[in-house]
Design a protein around this motif. Sequence first.
Motif, mmCIF file in Angstrom:
data_model
loop_
_atom_site.group_PDB
_atom_site.id
_atom_site.type_symbol
_atom_site.label_atom_id
_atom_site.label_comp_id
_atom_site.label_asym_id
_atom_site.label_seq_id
_atom_site.Cartn_x
_atom_site.Cartn_y
_atom_site.Cartn_z
ATOM 1 N N ALA A 1 27.344 -5.732 -7.020
ATOM 2 C CA ALA A 1 28.631 -5.951 -7.680
ATOM 3 C C ALA A 1 29.075 -4.707 -8.437
ATOM 4 N N ALA A 2 28.146 -4.061 -9.133
ATOM 5 C CA ALA A 2 28.488 -2.834 -9.856
ATOM 6 C C ALA A 2 28.937 -1.751 -8.890
ATOM 7 N N ALA A 3 28.226 -1.612 -7.776
ATOM 8 C CA ALA A 3 28.594 -0.608 -6.779
ATOM 9 C C ALA A 3 29.981 -0.896 -6.205
ATOM 10 N N ALA A 4 30.221 -2.142 -5.830
ATOM 11 C CA ALA A 4 31.510 -2.501 -5.244
ATOM 12 C C ALA A 4 32.659 -2.260 -6.215
ATOM 13 N N SER A 5 32.399 -2.419 -7.512
ATOM 14 C CA SER A 5 33.460 -2.254 -8.500
ATOM 15 C C SER A 5 33.968 -0.822 -8.591
ATOM 16 N N VAL A 6 33.182 0.145 -8.083
ATOM 17 C CA VAL A 6 33.616 1.550 -8.103
ATOM 18 C C VAL A 6 33.844 2.091 -6.694
ATOM 19 N N GLY A 7 33.900 1.190 -5.697
ATOM 20 C CA GLY A 7 34.234 1.609 -4.339
ATOM 21 C C GLY A 7 33.055 1.909 -3.443
ATOM 22 N N VAL A 8 31.848 1.519 -3.843
ATOM 23 C CA VAL A 8 30.669 1.673 -2.980
ATOM 24 C C VAL A 8 30.372 0.294 -2.414
ATOM 25 N N THR A 9 30.878 0.044 -1.220
ATOM 26 C CA THR A 9 30.917 -1.317 -0.688
ATOM 27 C C THR A 9 29.787 -1.628 0.294
ATOM 28 N N THR A 10 28.993 -0.617 0.630
ATOM 29 C CA THR A 10 27.880 -0.796 1.562
ATOM 30 C C THR A 10 26.701 0.020 1.062
ATOM 31 N N VAL A 11 25.481 -0.528 1.199
ATOM 32 C CA VAL A 11 24.284 0.234 0.864
ATOM 33 C C VAL A 11 23.277 0.089 1.995
ATOM 34 N N VAL A 12 22.499 1.137 2.192
ATOM 35 C CA VAL A 12 21.409 1.112 3.160
ATOM 36 C C VAL A 12 20.108 1.054 2.364
ATOM 37 N N GLN A 13 19.432 -0.083 2.453
ATOM 38 C CA GLN A 13 18.170 -0.312 1.743
ATOM 39 C C GLN A 13 17.027 0.196 2.607
ATOM 40 N N VAL A 14 16.216 1.096 2.032
ATOM 41 C CA VAL A 14 15.223 1.838 2.806
ATOM 42 C C VAL A 14 13.811 1.348 2.515
ATOM 43 N N GLY A 15 13.052 1.090 3.577
ATOM 44 C CA GLY A 15 11.659 0.687 3.437
ATOM 45 C C GLY A 15 10.722 1.878 3.403
ATOM 46 N N CYS A 16 9.648 1.756 2.633
ATOM 47 C CA CYS A 16 8.658 2.835 2.503
ATOM 48 C C CYS A 16 7.245 2.395 2.851
ATOM 49 N N ASP A 17 7.003 1.107 2.950
ATOM 50 C CA ASP A 17 5.705 0.563 3.341
ATOM 51 C C ASP A 17 5.962 -0.795 3.990
ATOM 52 N N LEU A 18 4.904 -1.500 4.347
ATOM 53 C CA LEU A 18 5.115 -2.765 5.047
ATOM 54 C C LEU A 18 5.833 -3.789 4.172
ATOM 55 N N ALA A 19 5.373 -3.941 2.948
ATOM 56 C CA ALA A 19 6.021 -4.923 2.069
ATOM 57 C C ALA A 19 7.473 -4.550 1.814
ATOM 58 N N GLY A 20 7.730 -3.280 1.542
ATOM 59 C CA GLY A 20 9.091 -2.835 1.279
ATOM 60 C C GLY A 20 9.990 -2.932 2.501
#
Length: 304
Positions: free
Chosen positions: A52-71
């Motif tokens: 919500a904070a990101a969208a409020s300033v025009g960042v409407t998409t994020v790419v969530q990155v994994g670093c291990d199996l759980a992540g």
Amino acid sequence: MASNSGPAGGERKKNDDKDVPPPLPAPLTVPVADSHTHLDMQKHATVEEALAAAASVGVTTVVQVGCDLAGSRWAADTAAAHEAVWATVALHPNEAPRIELGDPDGWSRQGTREPGGRAALDAALAEIDRLAGLPQVKGVGETGLDFFRTGPEGMAAQEYSFRRHIGIAKQHGKALVIHDREAHDDVLRVLAEEGAPETVVFHCFSGDAAMAKVCAEAGYYLSFAGNVTFRNAQPLRDALAVAPLDRVLVETDAPFLTPMPYRGRPNASYLIPVTLRAMAEVKGIDEDALATAVAANTARAFGY
């Protein structure tokens, strides 16, 4: 999200409290994506609050990155649950040798020593391969080489894992997201030897102008983070200056690499406008033009 105001409602002076999130910047008028973030490592907001904070300033998409199996599993699940989130999955370059050596420290979230060996690494890579086939997973990474944190005893496992990730990305037709730290020549060598996937993204690009030209000629994307704003980062700004506009992405790598003037405080996707505006100055174009290019580039790179 935690309050960004100080006593008596006034905005805190920059860097007076390293644990306080920076204030919201002025919104972008052209929506963009944060091409690389770690929502699971951010402690100041829930996923919903962060988006919500990101969208409020025009960042409407994020790419969530994994670093291990759980992540990586968490990234895939979070992307499935949120329209604004896409996922990438991988074993971080520093995770691969820890798995092979049976070392529980570092990226591993289990906290217990597991049997190591190449078989353990292969089993972990098989799970990354499975996750990479999910529709909400748009990339394989962050993978690559890191000669800053991993010593000689772990380099063989790193390179083996990197090569396997390249194959996984090609098999599934997904973007390859590269972590390259003090390993420029070897990363480029392995890509050439294996044959790069159709789409390659250098996350938190750390090379100079000469390397930027090499990557651009190969058709790779260069993603710039908040460290491009650091005073000692002129080589990064030189690289950005020569990077073709259709190859440039922007990212946070949050909660790390918070842009100036908030360096040292928690980073989050809502700070993308700060970095993008600094990048526009380096490129000598207005922020709307850069945002338009970055938005198109990110969608093209990750195929969403």
